[in-house]
Enzyme design. Sequence first.
Site, PDB file in Angstrom:
ATOM      1  CG  HIS A 118      -0.582   4.156   4.426  1.00 47.87           C
ATOM      2  ND1 HIS A 118      -1.800   3.634   4.782  1.00 47.87           N
ATOM      3  CD2 HIS A 118       0.109   3.154   3.852  1.00 47.87           C
ATOM      4  CE1 HIS A 118      -1.854   2.354   4.417  1.00 47.87           C
ATOM      5  NE2 HIS A 118      -0.700   2.039   3.858  1.00 47.87           N
ATOM      6  CG  ASP A 120      -3.821   5.576   6.607  1.00 56.19           C
ATOM      7  OD1 ASP A 120      -2.670   5.252   6.970  1.00 56.19           O
ATOM      8  OD2 ASP A 120      -4.373   5.094   5.589  1.00 56.19           O
ATOM      9  CB  SER A 163      -0.916   0.008   1.227  1.00 59.62           C
ATOM     10  OG  SER A 163      -0.136  -0.048   2.409  1.00 59.62           O
TER      11      SER A 163
END
Length: 656
Positions: free
Chosen positions: A330, A327, A37
């Site tokens: 990240h 978040d 991600s």
Amino acid sequence: MGFANSLCSFFLLLLALVLYVANAQPLVPAMFIFGDSVVDAGNNNHLYTIVKANFPPYGRDFVNHKPTGRFCNGKLASDLTAENLGFTSYPPAYLSRKAKGKNLLIGANFASAASGYYETTAKLYHAIPLSQQLQNYKDYQNKIVGIAGKSNASSIISGAIYLVSAGSSDFIQNYYINPLLYKVYTPDQFSALLIQSYTNLIQDLYKLGARKIGVTSLPPLGCLPAAVTLFGSDSNECVAKLNKVAVSFNNKLNATSQSLVNKLSGLNLLVFDIYQPLHDLVTKPGDFGFAEARKACCGTGLVETSILCNAKSPGTCANASEYVFWDGFHPSEAANQILADDLLTSGISLIAFDQALQRPARGCSICWRPTQAWSVKKKKKSYDFVKEIFGIGKEESSESTGTADKDGAGEEADNHTETSDTAKTIFIRKRSREGRGGIFGDQKMDYSLAALKLLCVQLKDARETPSQNALTLGGILFQRAWLQGILVSNDGDGRLLLDDGTGVIELCLSGDFRLRQWDLGMYVMVVGGYFVRTGETPIIKVHKMVDLSAFPDREATWYLEVIEAYKLFYQPLIEDFLQAGYLREGQPITIMHPGIGLFLNKLPAKLLGGHKFLHQLEHALRISAAFLPHGIPTDIGRLMDVAQNSNVEDEPFPED
Ligand SMILES: *[C@@H]1O[C@H](CO)[C@@H](O)[C@H](O)[C@H]1NC(C)=O
Ligand SMILES: *[C@@H]1O[C@H](CO)[C@@H](O)[C@H](O)[C@H]1NC(C)=O
Ligand SMILES: *[C@@H]1O[C@H](CO)[C@@H](O)[C@H](O)[C@H]1NC(C)=O
Ligand SMILES: CC(=O)N[C@H]1CO[C@H](CO)[C@@H](O)[C@@H]1O
């Protein structure tokens, strides 16, 4: 733009340099991205998985303020890296509709959130395992042959940069929450499994033609907000246990990469350390202009990621630039920016890799981090730090102008001005009256023109000027070029080839230099006159050549030096001159002895008195001390006075 400011944007400006250097060509033909991600640019949008980011507030600070599937408020470190490399669009997510036709020429992004080195991590979340990402890349290779032709395709494949970012999900989203794994393996054993998978991936990529691979280390896992919340005690501190695992994994990654490089000939594999920069950000956010590092911006900032971070999450912050994390897992775009700058600094050697010779540029070694502290310090003391990096500013005497410049002293600058005289004389341009003999006899060399630090590829764009025995390059008038590279051929008769990773030039030696021993593989500095030969390898008549093989740092910093000289100094000056009306667009500026265009008498006092100019002047003097045979004019203060009083006599501006 202030001077300090322009230093801060140093790496971002690489883009502009690239456009200038190579006619809008990025530094590498393409970029391929694999992993999780941290670098997924939207592949998961097309999967049946809960691990997605294609809804607000994801992407709220991205282009058009639309969510794209990136796990960030804005750009990913890989997006910013693409920009830094000179791309004007991002390699498309391979599963997206954009991934077709000409869009694929700049590469593709195969990454998938929640994927990892461990095959089942991806399977757990219905993401794309690395093995499948590799299959997709094979599929890409077949497509690109159809799109670009076989030979273009193979240069895309071998010239591209491959970025691999994985491992975080393996630990956070799998190992530590999966009792099946946790019970069976120690963290060390699990790391070893991941490393095995990493080894296979690199070997497979290599077999498929990849030669320039960058792999990111694990971040400080224990400092990710979600990790602190889930695995920490009540202290809000980074979870030491997780960080220790990350460090140990990174050491393994490092050692394994080294042995892969030793084993696979022609492979340039670089480990990008993101652990330290991110750790610095988290532990000293204030130093980098961040207000918050424990809590992420989205939601409560304690855990939310993916579906938990959504438009209805209460508490989402207004300004993500103040947060290190967007978040729970990240970094924010602002933090990514810092990581990407760091990536570029440590990745210069990937760009410098010499494809034709199938070997990494020397001095480019695993985990080489020339300026580890660069991004750490740049927001604070950028100017001092530049001086430190380039070994300038430390010297007090003219003897030690720092490693970066000392050897550049133009032995043959046969008619230099007296530096011990008043500052004024430095600015007076002298023309050499005698021509040089031999095949270059009809061209007069003006030794008072500074040698321009250049990359081989830039020489192609140099143009002869009608009225002077000189050349211009992007508005800078010069005769002598300063290049550094590796000797790749020597005919024993004074003709050598030098390769700096951007191109090859021929060297023509005479006199003393011809008698010395020059071995293939030596890393040398060359100062000499450039002679345009249409249709043939550019040729440099060597005035000065120094073996720098024993100084890998010189090779390491060379690209930065070229960029710095141009972006930080020449170009802003040209812009100032244009703005002040002392230069018309397209009119060349003479870079004189101290490495600076000097028409001080014509400059408005305002400009002269400005900090920016004085800084640039000082900086330039130090850089170009190399070309003052008696060393640097140490009396910078007096020079400043002269500048401020601005009554320096000078030759008129050269007219064309
Ligand atoms: C290969 O690239 C060159 C330059 O970009 C282009 O002119 C040529 O058409 C390409 N070849 C094929 C077969 O597409
Ligand atoms: C990786 O290895 C190199 C050389 O062996 C070493 O200098 C470097 O510090 C290591 N980096 C990490 C992150 O362990
Ligand atoms: C957001 O925060 C950054 C960093 O503190 C600041 O530079 C910027 O001005 C802020 N933007 C707004 C809209 O407040
Ligand atoms: C070494 C050399 O060529 N020196 C010359 C420099 O220029 C002055 C006049 O400008 C000559 O007198 C020197 O001979």
